[in-house]
Scaffold this motif. Structure first.
Motif, PDB file in Angstrom:
ATOM      1  N   VAL A   4       0.850  -1.192   0.000  1.00  0.00           N
ATOM      2  CA  VAL A   4       0.000   0.000   0.000  1.00  0.00           C
ATOM      3  C   VAL A   4       0.882   1.237   0.000  1.00  0.00           C
ATOM      4  N   PRO A   5       0.510   2.318  -0.717  1.00  0.00           N
ATOM      5  CA  PRO A   5       1.317   3.546  -0.731  1.00  0.00           C
ATOM      6  C   PRO A   5       1.413   4.154   0.660  1.00  0.00           C
ATOM      7  N   VAL A   6       2.557   4.733   0.978  1.00  0.00           N
ATOM      8  CA  VAL A   6       2.763   5.343   2.280  1.00  0.00           C
ATOM      9  C   VAL A   6       3.580   6.614   2.111  1.00  0.00           C
ATOM     10  N   GLU A   7       3.341   7.599   2.981  1.00  0.00           N
ATOM     11  CA  GLU A   7       4.053   8.877   2.916  1.00  0.00           C
ATOM     12  C   GLU A   7       4.442   9.318   4.318  1.00  0.00           C
ATOM     13  N   ASP A   8       5.545  10.065   4.379  1.00  0.00           N
ATOM     14  CA  ASP A   8       5.999  10.678   5.627  1.00  0.00           C
ATOM     15  C   ASP A   8       5.284  12.026   5.741  1.00  0.00           C
ATOM     16  N   PHE A   9       4.372  12.144   6.690  1.00  0.00           N
ATOM     17  CA  PHE A   9       3.604  13.374   6.868  1.00  0.00           C
ATOM     18  C   PHE A   9       3.881  13.906   8.270  1.00  0.00           C
ATOM     19  N   GLY A  48       6.527  13.857  10.076  1.00  0.00           N
ATOM     20  CA  GLY A  48       7.263  12.959  10.941  1.00  0.00           C
ATOM     21  C   GLY A  48       6.549  11.677  11.313  1.00  0.00           C
ATOM     22  N   ARG A  49       5.398  11.424  10.703  1.00  0.00           N
ATOM     23  CA  ARG A  49       4.677  10.183  10.984  1.00  0.00           C
ATOM     24  C   ARG A  49       4.267   9.546   9.669  1.00  0.00           C
ATOM     25  N   TRP A  50       4.258   8.205   9.672  1.00  0.00           N
ATOM     26  CA  TRP A  50       3.871   7.489   8.462  1.00  0.00           C
ATOM     27  C   TRP A  50       2.359   7.445   8.335  1.00  0.00           C
ATOM     28  N   LYS A  51       1.899   7.777   7.133  1.00  0.00           N
ATOM     29  CA  LYS A  51       0.475   7.686   6.827  1.00  0.00           C
ATOM     30  C   LYS A  51       0.288   6.939   5.515  1.00  0.00           C
ATOM     31  N   ILE A  52      -0.824   6.260   5.396  1.00  0.00           N
ATOM     32  CA  ILE A  52      -1.147   5.497   4.200  1.00  0.00           C
ATOM     33  C   ILE A  52      -2.094   6.306   3.329  1.00  0.00           C
ATOM     34  N   ARG A  53      -1.796   6.333   2.015  1.00  0.00           N
ATOM     35  CA  ARG A  53      -2.691   7.015   1.082  1.00  0.00           C
ATOM     36  C   ARG A  53      -3.747   6.033   0.632  1.00  0.00           C
ATOM     37  N   GLN A  54      -4.975   6.317   0.991  1.00  0.00           N
ATOM     38  CA  GLN A  54      -6.092   5.421   0.721  1.00  0.00           C
ATOM     39  C   GLN A  54      -7.268   6.259   0.214  1.00  0.00           C
ATOM     40  N   GLY A  55      -7.701   5.967  -1.004  1.00  0.00           N
ATOM     41  CA  GLY A  55      -8.832   6.709  -1.557  1.00  0.00           C
ATOM     42  C   GLY A  55      -8.551   8.183  -1.733  1.00  0.00           C
ATOM     43  N   GLY A  56      -7.306   8.551  -2.044  1.00  0.00           N
ATOM     44  CA  GLY A  56      -6.957   9.949  -2.272  1.00  0.00           C
ATOM     45  C   GLY A  56      -6.693  10.739  -1.010  1.00  0.00           C
ATOM     46  N   ARG A  57      -6.723  10.128   0.154  1.00  0.00           N
ATOM     47  CA  ARG A  57      -6.458  10.856   1.399  1.00  0.00           C
ATOM     48  C   ARG A  57      -5.494  10.057   2.266  1.00  0.00           C
ATOM     49  N   LEU A  58      -4.825  10.792   3.182  1.00  0.00           N
ATOM     50  CA  LEU A  58      -3.864  10.161   4.071  1.00  0.00           C
ATOM     51  C   LEU A  58      -4.557   9.643   5.321  1.00  0.00           C
ATOM     52  N   THR A 110       4.949   4.011  14.845  1.00  0.00           N
ATOM     53  CA  THR A 110       4.346   4.751  13.723  1.00  0.00           C
ATOM     54  C   THR A 110       5.154   5.971  13.311  1.00  0.00           C
ATOM     55  N   ARG A 111       6.224   6.294  14.050  1.00  0.00           N
ATOM     56  CA  ARG A 111       6.999   7.492  13.730  1.00  0.00           C
ATOM     57  C   ARG A 111       7.984   7.200  12.609  1.00  0.00           C
ATOM     58  N   ALA A 112       8.105   8.128  11.675  1.00  0.00           N
ATOM     59  CA  ALA A 112       9.081   7.987  10.607  1.00  0.00           C
ATOM     60  C   ALA A 112      10.476   8.259  11.157  1.00  0.00           C
ATOM     61  N   LEU A 113      11.388   7.358  10.925  1.00  0.00           N
ATOM     62  CA  LEU A 113      12.754   7.550  11.395  1.00  0.00           C
ATOM     63  C   LEU A 113      13.424   8.672  10.615  1.00  0.00           C
ATOM     64  N   GLU A 114      14.152   9.510  11.321  1.00  0.00           N
ATOM     65  CA  GLU A 114      14.951  10.569  10.721  1.00  0.00           C
ATOM     66  C   GLU A 114      16.394  10.410  11.170  1.00  0.00           C
ATOM     67  N   ASP A 115      17.290  11.159  10.526  1.00  0.00           N
ATOM     68  CA  ASP A 115      18.706  11.040  10.833  1.00  0.00           C
ATOM     69  C   ASP A 115      18.983  11.249  12.326  1.00  0.00           C
ATOM     70  N   ARG A 116      18.264  12.171  12.950  1.00  0.00           N
ATOM     71  CA  ARG A 116      18.561  12.506  14.345  1.00  0.00           C
ATOM     72  C   ARG A 116      18.199  11.384  15.308  1.00  0.00           C
ATOM     73  N   TYR A 117      17.347  10.454  14.862  1.00  0.00           N
ATOM     74  CA  TYR A 117      16.956   9.350  15.732  1.00  0.00           C
ATOM     75  C   TYR A 117      17.881   8.142  15.624  1.00  0.00           C
ATOM     76  N   ILE A 118      18.796   8.152  14.655  1.00  0.00           N
ATOM     77  CA  ILE A 118      19.614   6.976  14.380  1.00  0.00           C
ATOM     78  C   ILE A 118      20.792   6.921  15.352  1.00  0.00           C
ATOM     79  N   GLY A 119      20.966   5.767  15.992  1.00  0.00           N
ATOM     80  CA  GLY A 119      22.064   5.595  16.929  1.00  0.00           C
ATOM     81  C   GLY A 119      23.406   5.520  16.226  1.00  0.00           C
ATOM     82  N   PRO A 120      24.500   5.812  16.939  1.00  0.00           N
ATOM     83  CA  PRO A 120      25.836   5.820  16.317  1.00  0.00           C
ATOM     84  C   PRO A 120      26.194   4.504  15.628  1.00  0.00           C
ATOM     85  N   ALA A 121      25.754   3.390  16.186  1.00  0.00           N
ATOM     86  CA  ALA A 121      26.130   2.096  15.623  1.00  0.00           C
ATOM     87  C   ALA A 121      25.520   1.855  14.255  1.00  0.00           C
TER      88      ALA A 121
END
Length: 547
Positions: A54-59, A61-71, A179-190
């Motif tokens: 299913v299509p998904v978008e980062d809106f 900072g959170r992931w949402k699914i595009r369904q029927g033309g809406r998120l 449900t949160r979209a990962l961003e660079d600032r959330y990524i651990g050093p490892a």
């Protein structure tokens, strides 16, 4: 008094939708806008029976699914428009294979695995299994589609090079919210190096594949201090940490990219080497057998099927062509010979069958061939300073017995250099990892009393993550600029030939990261190789002239 559980409704009406924990191989775009992939499923959820994209978008900072033309927020989703397709259980029973239609022109899509467990009235439920200890991250199911573009005239396919991914711990791992979209600032050093590589693969379609030269898992992560006592437990724990790496999951979710992970010592034990002949039952060989088995199941399975299918699982080395360039993937770990002071001069790092095939392959890489690459977990050159020996010493090999690289097998190294000279293989480049620092060695080989020289290169990638300085090589450990001589063991025209090899090494000191290699041909017909070290400290670029 115990109560009987309520009967579940018919499995044909109900299911639970969960994203996969990780991908065992990058998804492949096939004919008809179909996505084919091999997915490692969470054993605690059972074997999925269907899957859907299913299509998904980062809106915001959170992931949402595009369904029927809406998120739509995933927890609010009650029905999926796309029809699910059946999945097939793989022979290793660790993964499933699935081929699905890509949803329209979406750049990202969520791959949901459907389990015949719980739902109401045919609606889709996304939730954790009752009693599931860990939240299932939505991030792990999102596939990024990229469309590979035609290469520009004179340009070869670019690729990434990396090695040595020490596992994340409590303080250096990525903390994920379902449900949160990962961003660079959330990524651990490892996990930052692989995460950064995943971003480059998504945004630069000219980077067609990734070579990981070994030590993707650390079976001996605490050097025995807190590691499980049983080998199988250590292997399972190490691979679980590897597959849960957020950066690796991002790399594996890029549709159209390819990945070639190899085996080295930490997939088995630090600096693994067999005992010399003469021993009876050898537990070291048992260790290698178990490490190889898990490597083939969990890492070799990531190789593209078209390449993986050309060689049996019993042989880890092979010659192949990747996007117009010849590659020879060596196995410098599992087939090396045990060494003593008595056999040091002729012990082989490859053994005879592989060594013969490599030398035969080198003979096909003449001065008119495009750039060709030899992938080796162990570094070819430069040598350690200790290998120089003391002036006037009767032991010119120095401390070869304590050296884990090609230099620790001087017979194999000298034969390799001589065969490169014989083939005039000016466009052969060696690719390696293991030493936890980046470098480029320019290797000039000449035969005494002959008037020509052959120049080849060795590109060594830093570790993806190597947090402990005591386990890392330092620039001061290497003979960065040295000349050494050797005798070719084979007879040539009835004479024994003497060679001189000069090594000059560049150390970019870029920090943990990876390298991007871009071969190209100039308008004048000369081949060049751009090498970019993408490190935590800085990016460094060098261009190599391949004669």
């Amino acid at each position: 008094m115990t109560q009987n559980p309520k009967p579940l409704p018919s499995a044909s009406q109900l299911h639970k939708a969960l994203p996969p924990r990780s991908f065992a191989a990058p998804p492949e775009m096939v004919a008809g806008a179909l996505l084919a992939c091999r997915v490692t499923f969470d054993q605690r959820n059972g074997v999925p029976h269907k899957a859907v994209l299913v299509p998904v978008e980062d809106f915001e900072g959170r992931w949402k699914i595009r369904q029927g033309g809406r998120l739509v927020d995933l927890p609010a989703l009650r029905r999926i428009d796309a029809a699910p397709v059946a999945v097939e259980l793989c022979a290793d029973r660790q993964a499933v294979t699935v081929t699905l239609p890509w949803p329209g022109n979406a750049r990202r899509a969520l791959l949901l695995l459907l389990h015949p467990q719980v739902a109401i009235g045919g609606d889709v439920e996304y939730d954790e299994i009752a009693g599931h200890r860990e939240p299932v991250s939505l991030e792990s199911g999102i596939v990024t589609r990229r469309v590979d573009q035609a290469l520009a005239p004179g340009r070869g396919a670019s690729f990434a090079l990396g090695s040595c991914q020490y596992p994340a711990g409590m303080l250096d791992a990525t903390v994920r919210v379902r449900t949160r979209a990962l961003e660079d600032r959330y990524i651990g050093p490892a996990e930052r190096s692989l995460w950064r590589l995943g971003a480059r693969l998504e945004n630069d379609p000219s980077i067609r594949f990734t070579v990981l030269t070994g030590d993707q898992v650390y079976v001996d992560r605490t050097a025995g201090l807190f590691d499980p006592s049983k080998l199988l437990e250590r292997l399972s724990f190490a691979y679980e940490s590897f597959l849960l790496n957020a950066g690796l999951q991002r790399v594996l979710r890029v549709a159209g990219a390819e990945i070639f992970p190899m085996l080295d010592d930490h997939e088995v034990a630090d600096n693994w080497e067999p005992r010399p002949r003469g021993y009876g039952h050898d537990e070291l060989q048992d260790e290698m057998a178990q490490g190889r088995r898990l490597y083939v199941m969990r890492q070799r399975s990531m190789w593209p099927p078209a390449v993986r299918g050309t060689v049996s699982d019993k042989r880890l080395w092979l010659a192949t062509e990747l996007h117009g360039h010849a590659f020879f993937f060596t196995d410098t770990r599992s087939k090396r010979q045990g060494r003593t002071i008595g056999n040091l001069a002729y012990a082989s790092i490859l053994r005879k069958p592989q060594s013969a095939e490599l030398h035969k392959w080198i003979r096909t890489q003449g001065p008119d061939s495009p750039p060709a690459f030899v992938v080796s977990a162990s570094i070819v050159l430069p040598r350690y300073l200790s290998m120089r020996g003391r002036p006037g010493s009767r032991n010119p090999l120095g401390l070869a017995l304590q050296t884990d690289s090609w230099a620790g097998y001087p017979g194999s190294l000298h034969k390799l250099l001589a065969r490169l000279y014989d083939a005039n293989a000016q466009r052969v480049v060696f690719l390696s990892g293991d030493e936890h620092l980046s470098c480029i060695a320019t290797i000039t080989i000449e035969c005494m009393f002959e008037g020509r020289k052959v120049v080849v290169y060795s590109v060594h990638s830093s570790a993806l993550y190597a947090p402990y300085a005591f386990a890392n090589s330092a620039i001061e450990d290497f003979a960065a600029d040295e000349t050494f001589e050797f005798i070719d063991e084979q007879q040539h025209a009835g004479l024994c030939r003497k060679f001189r090899c000069h090594v000059k090494t560049f150390f970019p000191d870029s920090g943990d990261g990876f390298a991007i290699l871009r071969p190209y041909r100039s308008a004048q017909g000369a081949w060049h190789l751009d090498v970019e070290f993408d490190g935590a400290r800085r990016k460094v670029m060098r261009t190599l002239d391949l004669a």
